[in-house]
Scaffold this motif. Sequence first.
Motif, PDB file in Angstrom:
ATOM      1  N   GLU A  77       0.740  -1.340   0.009  1.00 21.91           N
ATOM      2  CA  GLU A  77       0.139   0.011   0.001  1.00 21.91           C
ATOM      3  C   GLU A  77       0.925   1.273   0.017  1.00 21.91           C
ATOM      4  N   LEU A  78       2.085   1.108   0.741  1.00 23.07           N
ATOM      5  CA  LEU A  78       2.915   2.326   0.868  1.00 23.07           C
ATOM      6  C   LEU A  78       3.580   2.671  -0.615  1.00 23.07           C
ATOM      7  N   GLN A  79       3.797   1.702  -1.185  1.00 15.46           N
ATOM      8  CA  GLN A  79       4.549   1.672  -2.459  1.00 15.46           C
ATOM      9  C   GLN A  79       3.507   2.191  -3.694  1.00 15.46           C
ATOM     10  N   MET A  80       2.252   1.563  -3.600  1.00 17.93           N
ATOM     11  CA  MET A  80       1.281   2.101  -4.206  1.00 17.93           C
ATOM     12  C   MET A  80       0.781   3.692  -4.141  1.00 17.93           C
ATOM     13  N   GLU A  81       1.017   4.269  -2.721  1.00 12.36           N
ATOM     14  CA  GLU A  81       1.015   5.725  -2.710  1.00 12.36           C
ATOM     15  C   GLU A  81       1.801   6.407  -3.227  1.00 12.36           C
ATOM     16  N   GLU A  82       3.034   5.990  -3.083  1.00 16.31           N
ATOM     17  CA  GLU A  82       4.280   6.598  -3.681  1.00 16.31           C
ATOM     18  C   GLU A  82       4.077   6.628  -5.209  1.00 16.31           C
ATOM     19  N   TRP A  83       3.747   5.501  -5.806  1.00 17.29           N
ATOM     20  CA  TRP A  83       3.525   5.628  -7.262  1.00 17.29           C
ATOM     21  C   TRP A  83       2.411   6.536  -7.772  1.00 17.29           C
ATOM     22  N   ARG A  84       1.290   6.400  -7.017  1.00 20.15           N
ATOM     23  CA  ARG A  84       0.312   7.595  -7.328  1.00 20.15           C
ATOM     24  C   ARG A  84       0.835   9.074  -7.267  1.00 20.15           C
ATOM     25  N   ALA A  85       1.470   9.277  -6.152  1.00 23.43           N
ATOM     26  CA  ALA A  85       2.230  10.704  -6.059  1.00 23.43           C
ATOM     27  C   ALA A  85       3.007  10.785  -7.109  1.00 23.43           C
ATOM     28  N   ALA A  86       3.828  10.035  -7.436  1.00 25.19           N
ATOM     29  CA  ALA A  86       4.676  10.396  -8.804  1.00 25.19           C
ATOM     30  C   ALA A  86       4.051  10.540  -9.969  1.00 25.19           C
ATOM     31  N   VAL A  87       2.827   9.728 -10.332  1.00 27.41           N
ATOM     32  CA  VAL A  87       2.242   9.874 -11.484  1.00 27.41           C
ATOM     33  C   VAL A  87       1.369  11.370 -11.299  1.00 27.41           C
ATOM     34  N   SER A  88       0.947  11.713 -10.263  1.00 29.78           N
ATOM     35  CA  SER A  88       0.207  12.832 -10.225  1.00 29.78           C
ATOM     36  C   SER A  88       1.062  14.008 -10.257  1.00 29.78           C
ATOM     37  N   GLU A  89       2.167  13.953  -9.726  1.00 28.70           N
ATOM     38  CA  GLU A  89       3.245  15.265  -9.472  1.00 28.70           C
ATOM     39  C   GLU A  89       3.740  15.249 -11.273  1.00 28.70           C
ATOM     40  N   ALA A  90       3.990  14.170 -11.819  1.00 28.97           N
ATOM     41  CA  ALA A  90       4.201  14.209 -13.309  1.00 28.97           C
ATOM     42  C   ALA A  90       3.333  14.682 -14.192  1.00 28.97           C
ATOM     43  N   TYR A  91       1.881  14.366 -13.932  1.00 31.54           N
ATOM     44  CA  TYR A  91       0.900  14.878 -14.682  1.00 31.54           C
ATOM     45  C   TYR A  91       0.706  16.287 -14.664  1.00 31.54           C
ATOM     46  N   GLU A  92       0.785  16.927 -13.308  1.00 29.49           N
ATOM     47  CA  GLU A  92       0.580  18.008 -12.921  1.00 29.49           C
ATOM     48  C   GLU A  92       1.759  19.212 -13.828  1.00 29.49           C
ATOM     49  N   ALA A  93       2.744  18.497 -13.515  1.00 30.93           N
ATOM     50  CA  ALA A  93       4.022  19.399 -14.093  1.00 30.93           C
ATOM     51  C   ALA A  93       4.056  19.200 -15.754  1.00 30.93           C
ATOM     52  N   ASN A  94       3.780  18.106 -16.202  1.00 27.53           N
ATOM     53  CA  ASN A  94       3.679  18.065 -17.774  1.00 27.53           C
ATOM     54  C   ASN A  94       1.980  17.414 -18.137  1.00 27.53           C
ATOM     55  N   GLN A  95       1.167  18.662 -18.822  1.00 30.01           N
ATOM     56  CA  GLN A  95      -0.040  18.062 -19.019  1.00 30.01           C
ATOM     57  C   GLN A  95       0.010  17.284 -20.390  1.00 30.01           C
ATOM     58  N   SER A 123       7.167   8.050 -14.677  1.00 32.30           N
ATOM     59  CA  SER A 123       6.776   8.890 -13.877  1.00 32.30           C
ATOM     60  C   SER A 123       7.447   8.843 -12.343  1.00 32.30           C
ATOM     61  N   VAL A 124       7.787   7.550 -11.968  1.00 29.94           N
ATOM     62  CA  VAL A 124       8.769   7.175 -10.974  1.00 29.94           C
ATOM     63  C   VAL A 124      10.220   7.776 -11.422  1.00 29.94           C
ATOM     64  N   LEU A 125      10.540   7.596 -12.279  1.00 28.37           N
ATOM     65  CA  LEU A 125      12.068   7.988 -12.924  1.00 28.37           C
ATOM     66  C   LEU A 125      11.959   9.401 -12.925  1.00 28.37           C
ATOM     67  N   TRP A 126      10.944  10.230 -13.425  1.00 25.65           N
ATOM     68  CA  TRP A 126      10.867  11.556 -13.363  1.00 25.65           C
ATOM     69  C   TRP A 126      10.795  12.164 -11.944  1.00 25.65           C
ATOM     70  N   LYS A 127      10.057  11.539 -11.215  1.00 25.73           N
ATOM     71  CA  LYS A 127      10.129  12.190  -9.807  1.00 25.73           C
ATOM     72  C   LYS A 127      11.436  11.903  -9.057  1.00 25.73           C
ATOM     73  N   LEU A 128      12.214  10.804  -9.366  1.00 25.64           N
ATOM     74  CA  LEU A 128      13.724  10.669  -8.985  1.00 25.64           C
ATOM     75  C   LEU A 128      14.631  11.502  -9.717  1.00 25.64           C
TER      76      LEU A 128
END
Length: 130
Positions: A77-95, A123-128
């Motif tokens: 569940e923690l891993q999925m939350e981190e993935w969701r956060a990474a995808v959300s941040e990447a999507y907000e930064a790049n429409q 997305s995860v790689l972008w966040k990292l």
Amino acid sequence: MRATLRASTGISLTAISASARATTSIVVTKMMKWFLDMFPTWSRYYVQPFLVLYYSPLLVLRSLGSKVRVESRPKLELQMEEWRAAVSEAYEANQDWPVYVNEEGLFRGVDETTDVAQGVMDSVLWKLGA
């Protein structure tokens, strides 16, 4: 404790546990093979139900004593939350990002041809910052 023992002695409890489990299964397999070799091939058909009666309690006890599934659920569940956060941040930064997280918390592609797994990984790689 594991880290301290590993650092001071160089012995891994996980490796010891895995090798003991493997050794035990090899011994049990050899004993069962030796036991079944005493019977002719046609009679092994009748011995099979007794093997089920032998192994069933062992498997039940093993599953009752195992904490792996209980401990691994919060980590997933923690891993999925981190993935969701990474995808959300990447999507907000790049429409024009190929994946997003919908209201239900599921990963979705912007169209039918989008590889969602690749998009999540990107997305995860972008966040990292890679």
